[in-house]
Design a protein around this motif. Structure first.
Motif, mmCIF file in Angstrom:
data_model
loop_
_atom_site.group_PDB
_atom_site.id
_atom_site.type_symbol
_atom_site.label_atom_id
_atom_site.label_comp_id
_atom_site.label_asym_id
_atom_site.label_seq_id
_atom_site.Cartn_x
_atom_site.Cartn_y
_atom_site.Cartn_z
ATOM 1 N N GLU A 77 48.596 32.106 36.459
ATOM 2 C CA GLU A 77 48.627 33.500 36.031
ATOM 3 C C GLU A 77 49.440 34.541 37.192
ATOM 4 O OE1 GLU A 77 47.709 35.272 33.659
ATOM 5 O OE2 GLU A 77 46.946 34.185 32.279
ATOM 6 N N SER A 78 49.015 34.247 38.450
ATOM 7 C CA SER A 78 49.507 34.815 39.380
ATOM 8 C C SER A 78 50.938 34.815 39.670
ATOM 9 C CB SER A 78 48.723 34.649 40.996
ATOM 10 O OG SER A 78 49.331 33.171 41.192
ATOM 11 N N LEU A 79 51.578 33.754 38.994
ATOM 12 C CA LEU A 79 53.115 33.265 39.233
ATOM 13 C C LEU A 79 53.822 33.889 38.069
ATOM 14 C CD1 LEU A 79 52.780 29.819 40.864
ATOM 15 C CD2 LEU A 79 53.319 31.743 42.084
ATOM 16 N N LEU A 80 53.083 34.319 37.003
ATOM 17 C CA LEU A 80 53.556 34.584 35.703
ATOM 18 C C LEU A 80 54.686 35.787 35.946
ATOM 19 C CD1 LEU A 80 53.826 33.918 32.669
ATOM 20 C CD2 LEU A 80 51.710 35.255 32.174
ATOM 21 N N GLU A 81 54.324 37.027 36.375
ATOM 22 C CA GLU A 81 55.170 38.106 36.442
ATOM 23 C C GLU A 81 56.197 37.805 37.612
ATOM 24 O OE1 GLU A 81 55.372 40.579 34.593
ATOM 25 O OE2 GLU A 81 53.955 39.576 33.639
ATOM 26 N N PRO A 82 56.152 37.089 38.816
ATOM 27 C CA PRO A 82 57.454 36.747 39.521
ATOM 28 C C PRO A 82 58.136 35.829 38.811
ATOM 29 C CG PRO A 82 55.259 36.745 40.780
ATOM 30 C CD PRO A 82 54.787 36.752 39.285
ATOM 31 N N ALA A 83 57.797 34.967 38.004
ATOM 32 C CA ALA A 83 58.680 34.092 37.204
ATOM 33 C C ALA A 83 59.546 34.694 36.156
ATOM 34 C CB ALA A 83 57.850 33.035 36.586
ATOM 35 N N ARG A 84 58.798 35.779 35.712
ATOM 36 C CA ARG A 84 59.575 36.589 34.567
ATOM 37 C C ARG A 84 60.710 37.654 35.504
ATOM 38 N NH1 ARG A 84 54.214 38.341 31.282
ATOM 39 N NH2 ARG A 84 54.397 36.753 29.433
ATOM 40 N N ALA A 85 60.169 38.080 36.668
ATOM 41 C CA ALA A 85 61.522 38.516 37.521
ATOM 42 C C ALA A 85 62.494 37.686 37.756
ATOM 43 C CB ALA A 85 60.874 39.330 38.693
ATOM 44 N N MET A 86 61.966 36.475 38.161
ATOM 45 C CA MET A 86 62.970 35.609 38.454
ATOM 46 C C MET A 86 64.032 35.268 37.045
ATOM 47 S SD MET A 86 61.265 32.856 40.729
ATOM 48 C CE MET A 86 62.718 31.772 40.947
ATOM 49 N N ARG A 87 63.499 34.978 35.840
ATOM 50 C CA ARG A 87 64.208 35.122 34.715
ATOM 51 C C ARG A 87 65.204 36.175 34.559
ATOM 52 N NH1 ARG A 87 60.809 34.174 29.335
ATOM 53 N NH2 ARG A 87 59.960 36.262 30.087
ATOM 54 N N ALA A 88 64.770 37.428 34.601
ATOM 55 C CA ALA A 88 65.520 38.731 34.503
ATOM 56 C C ALA A 88 66.694 38.507 35.534
ATOM 57 C CB ALA A 88 64.823 39.798 34.618
ATOM 58 N N ALA A 89 66.402 38.310 36.797
ATOM 59 C CA ALA A 89 67.473 38.135 37.910
ATOM 60 C C ALA A 89 68.406 37.066 37.581
ATOM 61 C CB ALA A 89 66.594 37.799 39.124
ATOM 62 N N PHE A 90 68.055 35.902 36.928
ATOM 63 C CA PHE A 90 68.866 34.770 36.674
ATOM 64 C C PHE A 90 69.830 35.370 35.440
ATOM 65 C CE2 PHE A 90 65.592 31.459 37.836
ATOM 66 C CZ PHE A 90 66.304 31.000 38.874
ATOM 67 N N GLY A 91 69.331 36.241 34.505
ATOM 68 C CA GLY A 91 70.158 37.016 33.548
ATOM 69 C C GLY A 91 71.078 37.855 34.164
ATOM 70 N N GLN A 92 70.645 38.627 34.872
ATOM 71 C CA GLN A 92 71.626 39.714 35.756
ATOM 72 C C GLN A 92 72.965 39.021 36.550
ATOM 73 O OE1 GLN A 92 71.862 43.145 35.652
ATOM 74 N NE2 GLN A 92 70.161 42.797 33.971
ATOM 75 N N LEU A 93 72.399 37.936 37.187
ATOM 76 C CA LEU A 93 73.416 36.984 37.892
ATOM 77 C C LEU A 93 74.516 36.444 37.005
ATOM 78 C CD1 LEU A 93 71.300 35.150 40.415
ATOM 79 C CD2 LEU A 93 73.059 36.477 40.980
ATOM 80 N N ARG A 94 74.142 35.890 35.717
ATOM 81 C CA ARG A 94 75.010 35.436 34.666
ATOM 82 C C ARG A 94 75.893 36.659 34.230
ATOM 83 N NH1 ARG A 94 71.719 33.504 30.012
ATOM 84 N NH2 ARG A 94 70.433 34.079 31.780
ATOM 85 N N LEU A 95 75.392 37.716 34.117
ATOM 86 C CA LEU A 95 76.123 38.760 33.419
ATOM 87 C C LEU A 95 77.013 39.272 34.524
ATOM 88 C CD1 LEU A 95 73.510 40.924 31.717
ATOM 89 C CD2 LEU A 95 75.200 39.864 30.496
ATOM 90 N N ARG A 96 76.807 39.363 35.467
ATOM 91 C CA ARG A 96 77.643 39.900 36.660
ATOM 92 C C ARG A 96 78.624 38.893 37.114
ATOM 93 N NH1 ARG A 96 75.169 44.173 40.574
ATOM 94 N NH2 ARG A 96 73.504 45.050 39.102
ATOM 95 N N ALA A 97 78.387 37.675 36.914
ATOM 96 C CA ALA A 97 79.416 36.438 37.097
ATOM 97 C C ALA A 97 80.363 36.463 35.896
ATOM 98 C CB ALA A 97 78.545 35.122 37.279
ATOM 99 N N ALA A 98 79.941 36.741 34.823
ATOM 100 C CA ALA A 98 80.694 36.655 33.564
ATOM 101 C C ALA A 98 81.763 38.008 33.577
ATOM 102 C CB ALA A 98 80.121 36.800 32.354
ATOM 103 N N GLY A 99 81.455 38.947 34.428
ATOM 104 C CA GLY A 99 82.384 40.147 34.686
ATOM 105 C C GLY A 99 81.998 41.180 33.632
#
Length: 99
Positions: A77-99
């Motif tokens: 439970e304590s790791l759920l929100e940080p993991a969701r934040a990581m998922r969002a950050a991975f998505g942002q990285l992918r978008l920025r890498a795609a240009g």
């Protein structure tokens, strides 16, 4: 809330590879390996191995096996929100890498 030390936190972040974050979140959000496996288009045994790998790497149990699926432990439970934040950050990285 569980407090963890910095060195443990750094180890935890290194252990949370993108695929393991996806596996953790899918199981946490669906409550079952079979539903999570369908969501990720993976086999149930593969997903089960990923969850075990993650638990082994961090040395903590993230899920309790119940008759009707999997339930997050207090640590999970304590790791759920940080993991969701990581998922969002991975998505942002992918978008920025795609240009």
């Amino acid at each position: 809330m569980i407090l963890i030390g910095r060195s443990f936190a750094r180890s935890l972040v290194r252990s949370f590879a993108r695929s393991l974050v996806r596996a953790f979140l899918a199981v946490a959000e669906t409550g079952s390996l079979s539903a999570a496996a369908r969501q990720l288009s993976q086999s149930q045994p593969t997903l089960g191995r990923q969850i075990k790998q993650l638990e082994d790497q961090i040395g903590l149990r993230l899920f309790e096996r119940q008759a009707r699926g999997l339930e997050l432990t207090e640590t999970g439970e304590s790791l759920l929100e940080p993991a969701r934040a990581m998922r969002a950050a991975f998505g942002q990285l992918r978008l920025r890498a795609a240009g």
